[in-house]
Design a protein around this motif. Sequence first.
Motif, PDB file in Angstrom:
ATOM      1  N   ALA A  26      -4.629  -2.035   6.818  1.00 32.70           N
ATOM      2  CA  ALA A  26      -5.646  -1.762   7.834  1.00 32.70           C
ATOM      3  C   ALA A  26      -6.997  -2.338   7.430  1.00 32.70           C
ATOM      4  O   ALA A  26      -7.438  -2.167   6.296  1.00 32.70           O
ATOM      5  N   VAL A  27      -7.616  -3.023   8.378  1.00 31.14           N
ATOM      6  CA  VAL A  27      -9.009  -3.434   8.271  1.00 31.14           C
ATOM      7  C   VAL A  27      -9.805  -2.259   8.829  1.00 31.14           C
ATOM      8  O   VAL A  27      -9.801  -2.020  10.037  1.00 31.14           O
ATOM      9  N   LEU A  28     -10.426  -1.503   7.931  1.00 31.16           N
ATOM     10  CA  LEU A  28     -11.185  -0.307   8.316  1.00 31.16           C
ATOM     11  C   LEU A  28     -12.663  -0.583   8.119  1.00 31.16           C
ATOM     12  O   LEU A  28     -13.101  -0.930   7.019  1.00 31.16           O
ATOM     13  N   VAL A  29     -13.439  -0.430   9.197  1.00 30.85           N
ATOM     14  CA  VAL A  29     -14.850  -0.800   9.193  1.00 30.85           C
ATOM     15  C   VAL A  29     -15.674   0.443   9.534  1.00 30.85           C
ATOM     16  O   VAL A  29     -15.361   1.166  10.483  1.00 30.85           O
ATOM     17  N   ASP A  31     -19.582   2.422  10.251  1.00 27.56           N
ATOM     18  CA  ASP A  31     -20.684   2.195  11.197  1.00 27.56           C
ATOM     19  C   ASP A  31     -21.721   1.201  10.687  1.00 27.56           C
ATOM     20  O   ASP A  31     -22.495   0.667  11.470  1.00 27.56           O
ATOM     21  N   ASP A  32     -21.746   0.958   9.374  1.00 24.11           N
ATOM     22  CA  ASP A  32     -22.662  -0.033   8.805  1.00 24.11           C
ATOM     23  C   ASP A  32     -22.077  -1.441   8.839  1.00 24.11           C
ATOM     24  O   ASP A  32     -22.709  -2.386   8.365  1.00 24.11           O
ATOM     25  N   GLY A  33     -20.846  -1.570   9.354  1.00 24.69           N
ATOM     26  CA  GLY A  33     -20.207  -2.879   9.418  1.00 24.69           C
ATOM     27  C   GLY A  33     -19.587  -3.309   8.101  1.00 24.69           C
ATOM     28  O   GLY A  33     -19.321  -4.491   7.902  1.00 24.69           O
ATOM     29  N   ALA A  34     -19.339  -2.361   7.196  1.00 18.67           N
ATOM     30  CA  ALA A  34     -18.722  -2.679   5.908  1.00 18.67           C
ATOM     31  C   ALA A  34     -17.222  -2.396   5.964  1.00 18.67           C
ATOM     32  O   ALA A  34     -16.758  -1.521   6.698  1.00 18.67           O
ATOM     33  N   LEU A  35     -16.481  -3.134   5.171  1.00 21.08           N
ATOM     34  CA  LEU A  35     -15.025  -3.064   5.119  1.00 21.08           C
ATOM     35  C   LEU A  35     -14.587  -2.194   3.952  1.00 21.08           C
ATOM     36  O   LEU A  35     -15.114  -2.324   2.837  1.00 21.08           O
ATOM     37  N   LEU A  36     -13.601  -1.334   4.176  1.00 20.91           N
ATOM     38  CA  LEU A  36     -13.059  -0.528   3.086  1.00 20.91           C
ATOM     39  C   LEU A  36     -12.100  -1.377   2.266  1.00 20.91           C
ATOM     40  O   LEU A  36     -11.115  -1.901   2.791  1.00 20.91           O
ATOM     41  N   MET A  37     -12.403  -1.520   0.989  1.00 18.87           N
ATOM     42  CA  MET A  37     -11.555  -2.267   0.059  1.00 18.87           C
ATOM     43  C   MET A  37     -11.031  -1.312  -1.003  1.00 18.87           C
ATOM     44  O   MET A  37     -11.731  -0.393  -1.430  1.00 18.87           O
ATOM     45  N   GLN A  38      -9.811  -1.574  -1.430  1.00 16.85           N
ATOM     46  CA  GLN A  38      -9.138  -0.761  -2.439  1.00 16.85           C
ATOM     47  C   GLN A  38      -8.814  -1.653  -3.628  1.00 16.85           C
ATOM     48  O   GLN A  38      -8.209  -2.710  -3.466  1.00 16.85           O
ATOM     49  N   GLN A  39      -9.206  -1.212  -4.814  1.00 22.70           N
ATOM     50  CA  GLN A  39      -8.793  -1.928  -6.021  1.00 22.70           C
ATOM     51  C   GLN A  39      -7.577  -1.208  -6.592  1.00 22.70           C
ATOM     52  O   GLN A  39      -7.630  -0.017  -6.875  1.00 22.70           O
ATOM     53  N   ARG A 118     -11.428   8.657  -1.665  1.00 17.40           N
ATOM     54  CA  ARG A 118     -11.336   9.032  -3.072  1.00 17.40           C
ATOM     55  C   ARG A 118      -9.962   8.611  -3.592  1.00 17.40           C
ATOM     56  O   ARG A 118      -8.987   8.592  -2.845  1.00 17.40           O
ATOM     57  N   VAL A 119      -9.915   8.297  -4.857  1.00 20.29           N
ATOM     58  CA  VAL A 119      -8.660   7.893  -5.485  1.00 20.29           C
ATOM     59  C   VAL A 119      -7.759   9.115  -5.568  1.00 20.29           C
ATOM     60  O   VAL A 119      -8.125  10.126  -6.160  1.00 20.29           O
ATOM     61  N   ASN A 120      -6.591   9.024  -4.934  1.00 24.54           N
ATOM     62  CA  ASN A 120      -5.644  10.143  -4.890  1.00 24.54           C
ATOM     63  C   ASN A 120      -4.344   9.861  -5.615  1.00 24.54           C
ATOM     64  O   ASN A 120      -3.451  10.697  -5.590  1.00 24.54           O
ATOM     65  N   ASP A 121      -4.187   8.684  -6.178  1.00 25.24           N
ATOM     66  CA  ASP A 121      -2.907   8.357  -6.793  1.00 25.24           C
ATOM     67  C   ASP A 121      -3.108   7.371  -7.937  1.00 25.24           C
ATOM     68  O   ASP A 121      -4.200   6.865  -8.154  1.00 25.24           O
ATOM     69  N   ALA A 122      -2.038   7.109  -8.650  1.00 20.83           N
ATOM     70  CA  ALA A 122      -2.101   6.196  -9.786  1.00 20.83           C
ATOM     71  C   ALA A 122      -2.150   4.730  -9.369  1.00 20.83           C
ATOM     72  O   ALA A 122      -2.415   3.871 -10.190  1.00 20.83           O
ATOM     73  N   GLU A 123      -1.902   4.440  -8.082  1.00 24.86           N
ATOM     74  CA  GLU A 123      -1.934   3.050  -7.603  1.00 24.86           C
ATOM     75  C   GLU A 123      -3.354   2.510  -7.513  1.00 24.86           C
ATOM     76  O   GLU A 123      -3.572   1.315  -7.616  1.00 24.86           O
ATOM     77  N   SER A 124      -4.306   3.386  -7.256  1.00 27.86           N
ATOM     78  CA  SER A 124      -5.676   2.955  -6.950  1.00 27.86           C
ATOM     79  C   SER A 124      -6.606   3.174  -8.131  1.00 27.86           C
ATOM     80  O   SER A 124      -6.538   4.196  -8.807  1.00 27.86           O
ATOM     81  N   LEU A 125      -7.496   2.217  -8.332  1.00 21.46           N
ATOM     82  CA  LEU A 125      -8.553   2.358  -9.324  1.00 21.46           C
ATOM     83  C   LEU A 125      -9.846   2.830  -8.671  1.00 21.46           C
ATOM     84  O   LEU A 125     -10.554   3.658  -9.226  1.00 21.46           O
ATOM     85  N   GLN A 126     -10.148   2.251  -7.504  1.00 19.84           N
ATOM     86  CA  GLN A 126     -11.374   2.636  -6.795  1.00 19.84           C
ATOM     87  C   GLN A 126     -11.344   2.133  -5.359  1.00 19.84           C
ATOM     88  O   GLN A 126     -10.547   1.269  -5.006  1.00 19.84           O
ATOM     89  N   TYR A 127     -12.242   2.691  -4.557  1.00 19.23           N
ATOM     90  CA  TYR A 127     -12.491   2.267  -3.186  1.00 19.23           C
ATOM     91  C   TYR A 127     -13.959   1.939  -3.051  1.00 19.23           C
ATOM     92  O   TYR A 127     -14.808   2.606  -3.648  1.00 19.23           O
ATOM     93  N   CYS A 128     -14.262   0.929  -2.240  1.00 15.99           N
ATOM     94  CA  CYS A 128     -15.653   0.568  -1.963  1.00 15.99           C
ATOM     95  C   CYS A 128     -15.769   0.107  -0.516  1.00 15.99           C
ATOM     96  O   CYS A 128     -14.886  -0.584  -0.009  1.00 15.99           O
ATOM     97  N   TRP A 129     -16.890   0.477   0.121  1.00 15.34           N
ATOM     98  CA  TRP A 129     -17.248  -0.103   1.411  1.00 15.34           C
ATOM     99  C   TRP A 129     -18.009  -1.380   1.087  1.00 15.34           C
ATOM    100  O   TRP A 129     -19.058  -1.334   0.457  1.00 15.34           O
ATOM    101  N   VAL A 130     -17.469  -2.525   1.486  1.00 16.52           N
ATOM    102  CA  VAL A 130     -18.000  -3.818   1.074  1.00 16.52           C
ATOM    103  C   VAL A 130     -18.469  -4.595   2.307  1.00 16.52           C
ATOM    104  O   VAL A 130     -17.707  -4.737   3.274  1.00 16.52           O
TER     105      VAL A 130
END
Length: 161
Positions: A26-29, A31-39, A118-130
């Motif tokens: 999913a491309v999740l955007v 209200d500031d026009g930033a994209l949610l990215m998952q590392q 928020r990181v909820n599992d071992a797959e993810s390191l972090q999330y950022c609105w980019v």
Amino acid sequence: MLIIGYVEDLRRLVGHRRVLLNGCCAVLVNDDGALLMQQRNEPARRWGLPGGLMELGESTKATVVREVAEESGLRLDPDQLHLLNVYSGEGTSVAANGDQFDIVNTAYYAEHICGTPRVNDAESLQYCWVPFSLLPDNVPRTHQHAIRDYLALKAKQADKG
């Protein structure tokens, strides 16, 4: 009823042999026009869009809703999700453990997403609105295509404006 662990069950049967998998992202955007990215931890700390693999009995939309909730804690309304495109034919990939796969990836987009992932599992390191102007380089090809197609859709909508 969903049978959780489809890919794990499949791998027990076929080992590392090449298989076809169905993924969704999913491309999740916001209200500031930033994209949610998952590392992600694997592969190699790459950045990408939230999503994952389908389980038996799931629709692609249900997969996105489930994966985003499991991995980030964000709750998506399925009615907010709009089909962006379906991507395939990118070639065979090999996971760190030797599993070979081709993927058919269904991408959705949604705007005005609120909340703090928020990181909820071992797959993810972090999330950022980019901001779209500052996207990381190490993004999977199908996710790059989805981001590009979303930006093209927004430009087309602005032109019709």
